[in-house]
Design a protein around this motif. Structure first.
Motif, PDB file in Angstrom:
ATOM      1  N   LEU A 290       0.829  -1.202   0.000  1.00  0.00           N
ATOM      2  CA  LEU A 290       0.000   0.000   0.000  1.00  0.00           C
ATOM      3  C   LEU A 290       0.868   1.259   0.000  1.00  0.00           C
ATOM      4  CD1 LEU A 290      -2.918   0.980   0.036  1.00  0.00           C
ATOM      5  CD2 LEU A 290      -2.806   0.999   2.540  1.00  0.00           C
ATOM      6  N   ARG A 291       1.942   1.237   0.777  1.00  0.00           N
ATOM      7  CA  ARG A 291       2.832   2.407   0.829  1.00  0.00           C
ATOM      8  C   ARG A 291       3.520   2.637  -0.515  1.00  0.00           C
ATOM      9  NH1 ARG A 291       8.131   2.965   1.592  1.00  0.00           N
ATOM     10  NH2 ARG A 291       8.408   0.754   2.126  1.00  0.00           N
ATOM     11  N   VAL A 292       4.026   1.568  -1.117  1.00  0.00           N
ATOM     12  CA  VAL A 292       4.688   1.688  -2.423  1.00  0.00           C
ATOM     13  C   VAL A 292       3.692   2.125  -3.482  1.00  0.00           C
ATOM     14  CG1 VAL A 292       5.897   0.408  -4.235  1.00  0.00           C
ATOM     15  CG2 VAL A 292       6.449  -0.005  -1.831  1.00  0.00           C
ATOM     16  N   PHE A 293       2.487   1.573  -3.408  1.00  0.00           N
ATOM     17  CA  PHE A 293       1.437   1.918  -4.359  1.00  0.00           C
ATOM     18  C   PHE A 293       1.112   3.411  -4.272  1.00  0.00           C
ATOM     19  CE2 PHE A 293      -3.066   1.654  -5.826  1.00  0.00           C
ATOM     20  CZ  PHE A 293      -2.810   1.089  -7.064  1.00  0.00           C
ATOM     21  N   GLY A 294       0.944   3.907  -3.048  1.00  0.00           N
ATOM     22  CA  GLY A 294       0.651   5.330  -2.863  1.00  0.00           C
ATOM     23  C   GLY A 294       1.782   6.221  -3.334  1.00  0.00           C
ATOM     24  N   LYS A 295       3.009   5.789  -3.103  1.00  0.00           N
ATOM     25  CA  LYS A 295       4.160   6.581  -3.530  1.00  0.00           C
ATOM     26  C   LYS A 295       4.196   6.721  -5.049  1.00  0.00           C
ATOM     27  CE  LYS A 295       9.130   6.374  -4.121  1.00  0.00           C
ATOM     28  NZ  LYS A 295      10.330   5.523  -4.034  1.00  0.00           N
ATOM     29  N   GLU A 296       3.964   5.617  -5.765  1.00  0.00           N
ATOM     30  CA  GLU A 296       4.015   5.662  -7.233  1.00  0.00           C
ATOM     31  C   GLU A 296       2.899   6.533  -7.799  1.00  0.00           C
ATOM     32  OE1 GLU A 296       6.392   4.689  -9.119  1.00  0.00           O
ATOM     33  OE2 GLU A 296       7.519   3.805  -7.464  1.00  0.00           O
ATOM     34  N   ILE A 297       1.741   6.512  -7.162  1.00  0.00           N
ATOM     35  CA  ILE A 297       0.653   7.393  -7.596  1.00  0.00           C
ATOM     36  C   ILE A 297       1.046   8.852  -7.385  1.00  0.00           C
ATOM     37  CG2 ILE A 297      -1.714   8.119  -7.093  1.00  0.00           C
ATOM     38  CD1 ILE A 297      -2.367   5.221  -6.462  1.00  0.00           C
ATOM     39  N   LEU A 298       1.659   9.138  -6.235  1.00  0.00           N
ATOM     40  CA  LEU A 298       2.095  10.502  -5.945  1.00  0.00           C
ATOM     41  C   LEU A 298       3.160  10.963  -6.940  1.00  0.00           C
ATOM     42  CD1 LEU A 298       1.944  12.958  -4.092  1.00  0.00           C
ATOM     43  CD2 LEU A 298       3.667  11.872  -2.620  1.00  0.00           C
ATOM     44  N   MET A 332      -2.526  15.171 -19.949  1.00  0.00           N
ATOM     45  CA  MET A 332      -1.202  14.729 -19.520  1.00  0.00           C
ATOM     46  C   MET A 332      -1.201  14.402 -18.030  1.00  0.00           C
ATOM     47  SD  MET A 332       1.962  14.189 -20.472  1.00  0.00           S
ATOM     48  CE  MET A 332       2.102  15.111 -22.019  1.00  0.00           C
ATOM     49  N   LEU A 333      -1.807  15.264 -17.222  1.00  0.00           N
ATOM     50  CA  LEU A 333      -1.872  15.037 -15.782  1.00  0.00           C
ATOM     51  C   LEU A 333      -2.595  13.736 -15.469  1.00  0.00           C
ATOM     52  CD1 LEU A 333      -1.600  15.872 -12.817  1.00  0.00           C
ATOM     53  CD2 LEU A 333      -3.668  17.278 -13.102  1.00  0.00           C
ATOM     54  N   PHE A 334      -3.736  13.530 -16.110  1.00  0.00           N
ATOM     55  CA  PHE A 334      -4.523  12.334 -15.825  1.00  0.00           C
ATOM     56  C   PHE A 334      -3.808  11.068 -16.296  1.00  0.00           C
ATOM     57  CE2 PHE A 334      -7.921   9.232 -16.513  1.00  0.00           C
ATOM     58  CZ  PHE A 334      -8.594   9.325 -15.302  1.00  0.00           C
ATOM     59  N   ASN A 335      -3.174  11.132 -17.466  1.00  0.00           N
ATOM     60  CA  ASN A 335      -2.539   9.925 -17.998  1.00  0.00           C
ATOM     61  C   ASN A 335      -1.304   9.532 -17.197  1.00  0.00           C
ATOM     62  OD1 ASN A 335      -2.735   7.816 -19.847  1.00  0.00           O
ATOM     63  ND2 ASN A 335      -1.296   8.750 -21.277  1.00  0.00           N
ATOM     64  N   LEU A 336      -0.557  10.495 -16.681  1.00  0.00           N
ATOM     65  CA  LEU A 336       0.591  10.147 -15.845  1.00  0.00           C
ATOM     66  C   LEU A 336       0.143   9.601 -14.489  1.00  0.00           C
ATOM     67  CD1 LEU A 336       3.303  12.868 -16.550  1.00  0.00           C
ATOM     68  CD2 LEU A 336       3.056  10.591 -17.503  1.00  0.00           C
ATOM     69  N   PHE A 337      -0.999  10.087 -14.008  1.00  0.00           N
ATOM     70  CA  PHE A 337      -1.581   9.490 -12.800  1.00  0.00           C
ATOM     71  C   PHE A 337      -1.968   8.034 -13.066  1.00  0.00           C
ATOM     72  CE2 PHE A 337      -5.757   8.305 -11.047  1.00  0.00           C
ATOM     73  CZ  PHE A 337      -5.418   8.150  -9.714  1.00  0.00           C
ATOM     74  N   VAL A 338      -2.624   7.787 -14.202  1.00  0.00           N
ATOM     75  CA  VAL A 338      -3.021   6.429 -14.577  1.00  0.00           C
ATOM     76  C   VAL A 338      -1.793   5.536 -14.755  1.00  0.00           C
ATOM     77  CG1 VAL A 338      -4.039   5.052 -16.454  1.00  0.00           C
ATOM     78  CG2 VAL A 338      -5.221   7.083 -15.596  1.00  0.00           C
ATOM     79  N   ALA A 339      -0.722   6.095 -15.351  1.00  0.00           N
ATOM     80  CA  ALA A 339       0.506   5.325 -15.571  1.00  0.00           C
ATOM     81  C   ALA A 339       1.103   4.861 -14.248  1.00  0.00           C
ATOM     82  CB  ALA A 339       1.519   6.169 -16.338  1.00  0.00           C
ATOM     83  N   GLY A 340       1.163   5.756 -13.258  1.00  0.00           N
ATOM     84  CA  GLY A 340       1.680   5.374 -11.958  1.00  0.00           C
ATOM     85  C   GLY A 340       0.788   4.358 -11.261  1.00  0.00           C
ATOM     86  N   PHE A 341      -0.522   4.563 -11.380  1.00  0.00           N
ATOM     87  CA  PHE A 341      -1.490   3.664 -10.737  1.00  0.00           C
ATOM     88  C   PHE A 341      -1.385   2.241 -11.290  1.00  0.00           C
ATOM     89  CE2 PHE A 341      -5.585   1.597 -10.357  1.00  0.00           C
ATOM     90  CZ  PHE A 341      -5.974   1.886  -9.063  1.00  0.00           C
ATOM     91  N   PHE A 342      -1.485   2.115 -12.611  1.00  0.00           N
ATOM     92  CA  PHE A 342      -1.487   0.785 -13.221  1.00  0.00           C
ATOM     93  C   PHE A 342      -0.083   0.202 -13.332  1.00  0.00           C
ATOM     94  CE2 PHE A 342      -5.694   2.167 -14.550  1.00  0.00           C
ATOM     95  CZ  PHE A 342      -6.435   1.015 -14.344  1.00  0.00           C
ATOM     96  N   GLY A 343       0.952   1.049 -13.390  1.00  0.00           N
ATOM     97  CA  GLY A 343       2.315   0.527 -13.403  1.00  0.00           C
ATOM     98  C   GLY A 343       2.632  -0.244 -12.141  1.00  0.00           C
ATOM     99  N   ALA A 344       2.058   0.177 -11.016  1.00  0.00           N
ATOM    100  CA  ALA A 344       2.233  -0.545  -9.760  1.00  0.00           C
ATOM    101  C   ALA A 344       1.171  -1.625  -9.572  1.00  0.00           C
ATOM    102  CB  ALA A 344       2.187   0.433  -8.580  1.00  0.00           C
ATOM    103  N   ALA A 345      -0.048  -1.375 -10.065  1.00  0.00           N
ATOM    104  CA  ALA A 345      -1.158  -2.297  -9.824  1.00  0.00           C
ATOM    105  C   ALA A 345      -1.049  -3.586 -10.637  1.00  0.00           C
ATOM    106  CB  ALA A 345      -2.484  -1.607 -10.145  1.00  0.00           C
ATOM    107  N   ILE A 346      -0.626  -3.485 -11.900  1.00  0.00           N
ATOM    108  CA  ILE A 346      -0.596  -4.671 -12.764  1.00  0.00           C
ATOM    109  C   ILE A 346       0.318  -5.761 -12.212  1.00  0.00           C
ATOM    110  CG2 ILE A 346       0.163  -5.496 -15.038  1.00  0.00           C
ATOM    111  CD1 ILE A 346      -1.068  -2.976 -16.246  1.00  0.00           C
ATOM    112  N   PRO A 347       1.579  -5.471 -11.821  1.00  0.00           N
ATOM    113  CA  PRO A 347       2.404  -6.539 -11.246  1.00  0.00           C
ATOM    114  C   PRO A 347       1.821  -7.141  -9.968  1.00  0.00           C
ATOM    115  CG  PRO A 347       3.767  -4.664 -11.857  1.00  0.00           C
ATOM    116  CD  PRO A 347       2.342  -4.212 -11.962  1.00  0.00           C
ATOM    117  N   LEU A 348       1.236  -6.289  -9.107  1.00  0.00           N
ATOM    118  CA  LEU A 348       0.660  -6.797  -7.872  1.00  0.00           C
ATOM    119  C   LEU A 348      -0.541  -7.689  -8.142  1.00  0.00           C
ATOM    120  CD1 LEU A 348       0.864  -3.540  -5.712  1.00  0.00           C
ATOM    121  CD2 LEU A 348       2.171  -5.646  -5.349  1.00  0.00           C
TER     122      LEU A 348
END
Length: 386
Positions: A290-298, A332-348
């Motif tokens: 959860l901490r790593v996930f939140g960090k990547e979103i931030l 751009m703002l929304f897509n980079l947020f999505v990139a961080g979200f799914f970049g961490a979520a997909i492996p998990l």
């Protein structure tokens, strides 16, 4: 990366061109794990024929090693090791090592065993050599040693060596009896193989694909993931097609679309690579996910804000349209947020579903960032500019 595959090809050529009797004698002189490694890469018929040429004592140990699962500690372990009782002293073990004909060619520790032949301690060679002859082994041994079960997966075993900085470890059977040892040189090979495998899987390439295979075999092995990629690319095209009319009215959107998709894909790949590596090294687990996930979103939001301002200003100045700059900045703002979200979520998620996180994760991520990026960018343009 291709070194291991090249080694296997050279090994195959040697086996094909040397007499089985000569090979059998040479293989019989190897450590059990090395002999098993050579034989496991052969066809069953060749393996059986070559085993018949190996001296019977070595043959029985090699056959036992081959009976263990391919990726287990039992397959990698050496059957030659040094184990002595705890009541011996340093002088006794030194005399024993000098006089014995069965001492391994290479070892790093002495294993201390109880009467049931269960490992109860280890003594590194450097510590043994610095101790006086009269010192009892029980007084200088490291208690509660790290023990490797014979059925342990090689990746888990490599993690143990890394975590505890081991040079060797005793291997025990289901009765907790010492039956072999694993040394750090074998573990290094495992780490290299696992790293290579994960890197190839991230690109959607099988581990059997390399420079030495025929072109048709290589093409066939890569086809499946390319076909999946074609399907995901069609999804991105459908997202664009929904806004065909908008693009016709504002041609500048077609020029700016690749910027949104490319930035999202690259940002997501950065997060994905870090997450897959962290999962492989056990640095990322359920306790800190959860901490790593939140960090990547931030991180995605911070980078999104910075690049939204940059790209928004460039687009507004380029086309002389402030509204277009606002649209691409928000996308751009929304897509980079999505990139961080799914970049961490997909492996998990893949790990939770018992799927290798490295297997095709990049293709899934690219699909998400492309489809979301195009849909948000063109959707905002349709709402705000038309």
């Amino acid at each position: 990366i291709d070194g291991l595959h090249h080694y296997k090809q050279v090994l195959k050529d040697i086996i094909d061109n040397y007499k089985p009797s000569i090979l059998g004698e040479l293989i019989g002189q190897l450590d059990t794990d090395d002999a098993a490694y050579i034989l496991e890469n052969l066809d069953i018929d060749k393996r059986d024929a070559l085993l018949e040429q190996i001296p019977i004592d070595a043959r029985s140990l090699i056959i036992q090693a081959l009976e263990f699962p391919e990726m287990s500690a039992g397959r990698l372990m050496q059957r030659d090791y040094v184990a002595v009782p705890r009541y011996w002293n340093v002088g006794q073990i030194i005399d024993f090592l000098r006089g014995s004909l069965k001492v391994p060619d290479q070892f790093y520790s002495i294993f201390i065993v109880d009467p049931r032949h269960t490992p109860v301690g280890t003594i590194p060679l450097h510590k043994l050599m610095r101790s006086e002859r009269k010192v009892i082994l029980a007084d200088i041994m490291t208690k509660d040693p790290v023990i490797v079960p014979v059925a342990m997966d090689q990746e888990d075993m490599a993690f143990l060596f890394e975590q505890y900085d081991l040079t060797s470890a005793p291997v025990v059977n289901s009765q907790n009896r010492l039956i072999g040892m694993v040394t750090v040189d074998d573990v290094v090979e495992v780490i290299q193989e696992e790293a290579e495998e994960d890197m190839l899987k991230l690109a959607g390439i099988s581990g059997d694909t390399d420079l030495y295979l025929a072109a048709w075999q290589t093409a066939r092995s890569r086809f499946s993931w390319l076909f999946i990629n074609l399907f995901t690319a069609i999804l991105a095209s459908i997202a664009i097609g929904i806004f065909e009319g908008t693009i016709k009215q504002i041609v500048a959107l077609a020029i700016l679309m690749p910027i949104v998709a490319s930035m999202g894909g690259n940002a997501g790949t950065q997060t994905l690579t870090v997450a897959v590596r962290a999962l492989a090294t056990r640095e990322l687990n359920q306790s800190n996910a959860l901490r790593v996930f939140g960090k990547e979103i931030l991180v995605g939001i911070i980078n999104g804000l910075i690049f939204a301002v940059i790209v928004g200003l460039v687009a507004a100045l380029w086309f002389g349209e402030h509204g277009l700059g606002i649209v691409i900045a928000l996308a751009m703002l929304f897509n980079l947020f999505v990139a961080g979200f799914f970049g961490a979520a997909i492996p998990l998620l893949l790990q939770r579903w018992k799927i290798d996180p490295a297997l095709g994760a990049s293709i899934l991520l690219t699909t998400v960032t492309d489809v979301v990026g195009f849909f948000v960018f063109l959707g905002l343009a349709q709402m705000l500019l038309i």
